[in-house]
Enzyme design. Structure first.
Site, PDB file in Angstrom:
ATOM      1  CB  THR B  13      50.022  68.236  59.819  1.00 41.09           C
ATOM      2  OG1 THR B  13      50.461  69.919  59.798  1.00 41.09           O
ATOM      3  CG2 THR B  13      49.750  68.118  60.846  1.00 41.09           C
ATOM      4  CB  VAL B  14      49.410  64.194  56.711  1.00 41.01           C
ATOM      5  CG1 VAL B  14      49.217  63.390  56.498  1.00 41.01           C
ATOM      6  CG2 VAL B  14      48.092  65.234  57.257  1.00 41.01           C
ATOM      7  CB  ALA B  33      50.865  44.246  56.766  1.00 44.13           C
ATOM      8  CB  ALA B  42      61.241  61.078  55.068  1.00 42.12           C
ATOM      9  N   GLY B 134      39.037  63.360  55.932  1.00 41.00           N
ATOM     10  CA  GLY B 134      40.512  62.392  57.421  1.00 41.00           C
ATOM     11  C   GLY B 134      40.216  60.539  57.287  1.00 41.00           C
ATOM     12  CB  ILE B 136      35.657  59.293  57.752  1.00 45.36           C
ATOM     13  CG1 ILE B 136      35.975  60.072  59.274  1.00 45.36           C
ATOM     14  CG2 ILE B 136      34.130  57.970  58.074  1.00 45.36           C
ATOM     15  CD1 ILE B 136      34.478  60.443  58.488  1.00 45.36           C
ATOM     16  CE  LYS B 205      38.109  66.964  52.755  1.00 49.21           C
ATOM     17  NZ  LYS B 205      38.313  68.179  53.221  1.00 49.21           N
ATOM     18  N   GLY B 302      43.323  66.809  60.310  1.00 46.72           N
ATOM     19  CA  GLY B 302      44.447  66.804  61.510  1.00 46.72           C
ATOM     20  C   GLY B 302      45.513  65.503  61.106  1.00 46.72           C
TER      21      GLY B 302
END
Lengths: 439, 439
Positions: B13-14, B33, B42, B134, B136, B205, B302
């Protein structure tokens, strides 16, 4: 390691707070920065007052420009304010190869482009976290934390004085003038409150965030500013009945045609977290295409909260000083050669939802005429509320409140002109903007 | 300028979200950047599944370790999860002089000290913004935005699954098991939800934030973890009557004796902004001595929100790569030589307020006995509520809810043991912690 030598220009509230926190947390700050950060010398026009704040341990002079040229000083902290001496000081410091930290939102919003260009040429950094939202590290979030995102919009409650007044008006049902007087008594509003209540301060901060969010030059002269001095208690009450809070909201949004940049009293759904930011607190909500909405909340002013941001910039500069200038975090988040030339849109081209309040004779056909005019302008109605405008006198007049769906401001203004011309409509229509701020 | 070459390990997902956002916003990211950031290669164990996510434009292999040694790769992104292959991958990448970005909270919370020490030796960066909350940018806020402050405490709603369940329990008055089943159906909870609902995820966390806030090594094994699976609907209701919300809150606090580090269902006054963070959203509240309280809010999980943090780290590394290693932002905010050796306190030494619910025979003298026991332990009562425990049967039993002022946990536990021994007390006492979170 050798301490970083700071020259502190302006020893008022924030200057005093900066010296206090640097001293109190010197050990902790050095553990983070890798070397101590010390105030080598300070300048203030009134030496006596500055001496009372700083004590005897720091060398003190009355000429800030001498600090910009002082051979020992590596970073100049500008906390003088305004755009005359402060601007000369910052440019002189840059010419002399010194990094600059400033809390001066007006200076950055109005002269940032010139200042950043000079800094770029000289290979020095100009940092200004304290210029926006006091102690909240929102410049850092926008410039570094959200770099993956195409930013869609930024919305902020970024003037504590106005937010305090609006919170009191709502909680007490009081009129603007009464609450302003109370805020002045409590020290939350200046004797001349224009800068805060008419949106200038918020406009400066929003201009800076807009530039960083979208990669455009700072353009304060194109910001639309509308304050809270004309806001009536009735509208706060009606908004609440409809499930909204009214906040002095700065909104900047990217559209295909250009950038919206505006400060105005704005309705927000009460269920949004940002609608519940009350009193003198600040909050900024940022919508990015990848992350969605993130919110940053905290004290937007005060000696130590602002000092917190000034010192964070000092630590950043200490950490980044050895990076080659091409690779430091760019002043406006985007590389200077890569700024976009998206225009700032005039307020007439803004697209948002609207709150309209009109006073109408309670007679058949009036509402039909109003809704027809709106429909002809392509404006559709989301909600409507009708109340006797004065329950005591029962004068046959009603307040009618209309919430619209998305519409372009010039069409709304055209509709308002036509509605005001109807014989059954009394006086001017109140128009406020409304933002749903969907994450 | 030459693009930065990234090796992406783990295309779930990520990983998929990271590739998508890097591609969609490539122009904007390069403008920030200073150079493009591209996925050079990958790795995924299941090549077919990864191919479906990535398309044909990216070279794909099944051996992540080969990426850690790949000559073209400058930054390795670890999105495999767990602590076996992921750990080997990260250490191999570091050995080979590559910077690392990871979203792996378990890896950092359990093996961070070893990983950071190796990275320090090799002069490379390990970035992990995506490991906490996530999208933030709260690691950045703690590590760079609040460097002026002595951090006093950090409190966070940092597990979306638990927060969703608690929000539903409150809104619907439903039991834990029913809401968990619904969350599983909606995909907000895993088939085996232990990691989320028993506080392990939040503990990882919180451990990371605690290290960064206070300048101590990561020490997950010392964290106290209590989940929400035993929480009863009755306590959510009583808390609400008393003006509180119950959240799975991670709290880490600095005291003279050491550091509190604990995750547990906790009462928060409903007027606090963080008490109104509902559903799967995350929020972290940080109290610094200079700035006061600041709050960071947004999506805690997410694909694209997490990718937002992964890519922010990639941009940071691109910007910082030219700084000399001594001057980069330290992994744990403080220079490695300057970490403190403050101990993590056992839960028995924690000092906070408490919510106690007991079931008592409604007879004279019971409450007097209870309050005397509390007083003997030095525990003072802030509020009390008494309700028939079952209004239908009227069995002469009452639920008694007691909110205490600040107390040390071992004294509270001693009092509970004595109260439970009273003949008029039925069953076990429910104990929850309560945080006022004063700014």
């Amino acid at each position: 390691m050798k301490p970083i030598q700071v020259g502190l220009c302006g020893v008022g509230t924030v200057g005093g707070g900066t010296a206090t926190v640097l001293k109190r947390n010197c050990e902790e700050i050095a553990r983070r920065a890798g070397r101590p950060i010390v105030v080598r010398i300070a300048a203030n026009r009134n030496l006596e007052r500055a001496r009372a704040v700083l004590g005897d341990s720091i060398e003190l002079i009355d000429d800030a420009l001498a600090i910009a040229r002082h051979p020992d000083v590596e970073i100049v902290v500008e906390l003088i304010g305004g755009t005359t001496i402060a601007k000369e000081l910052v440019l002189t410091a840059i010419e002399n190869g010194k990094h600059v930290v400033t809390a001066n939102k007006k200076l950055i919003a109005e002269y940032g482009n010139e200042i950043f260009a000079r800094a770029q040429e000289k290979g020095v950094m100009v940092a200004f976290e304290a210029a926006v939202a006091g102690g909240i590290p929102v410049i850092k979030a926008l410039r570094e934390g959200l770099t993956a995102n195409r930013i869609e919009w930024v919305a902020g409650i970024i003037n504590g004085t106005s937010n305090f007044i609006l919170t009191e008006m709502r909680d007490k049902g009081a009129a603007f003038a009464d609450v302003l007087a109370e805020a002045q008594r409590l020290g939350y509003a200046e004797a001349d409150p224009t800068f805060d209540i008419e949106g200038h301060d918020a406009g400066h901060k929003l201009t800076i965030m807009s530039a960083i969010a979208f990669g455009i030059p700072v353009q304060f002269d194109k910001a639309y500013l509308e304050g809270i001095s004309k806001l009536q208690a009735a509208d706060i009450k009606y908004a609440q009945e409809l499930g909204y809070r009214i906040k002095l909201l700065g909104v900047t949004r990217r559209r295909a045609e250009g950038i919206e940049l505006r400060v105005a009293p704005t309705l927000i759904p009460e269920k949004r977290l940002i609608a519940n930011v009350d009193g003198v607190m600040n909050a900024v909500l940022v919508k990015g295409d990848a992350v969605g909405a993130t919110l940053y909340y905290g004290p937007g002013a005060g000696a130590e909260p602002t000092a917190s941001s000034v010192i964070a910039d000092l630590v950043d500069i200490t950490r980044l000083a050895t990076a080659d200038p091409e690779h430091r975090v760019p002043h406006l988040a985007f590389q200077p050669s890569a700024l976009a030339d998206l225009p700032i849109l005039p307020i007439s081209e803004v697209e948002t939802c609207y709150y309209l309040r009109l006073n109408a004779l309670d007679q058949t056909g009036v509402l039909a005429s109003v809704t027809r005019i709106l429909a002809d302008q392509g404006i559709s109605v989301d909600a409507m509320l009708q109340r006797p405008s004065d329950e005591a006198s029962d004068d046959g007049r009603d307040d009618v409140v209309i919430i619209t769906h998305l519409a372009v401001e010039k069409r709304v203004d055209a509709a308002i002109a036509q509605i005001e011309a109807l014989p059954a409509i009394n006086g001017k229509i109140v128009k406020l903007r409304l933002e749903h701020l969907n994450g």
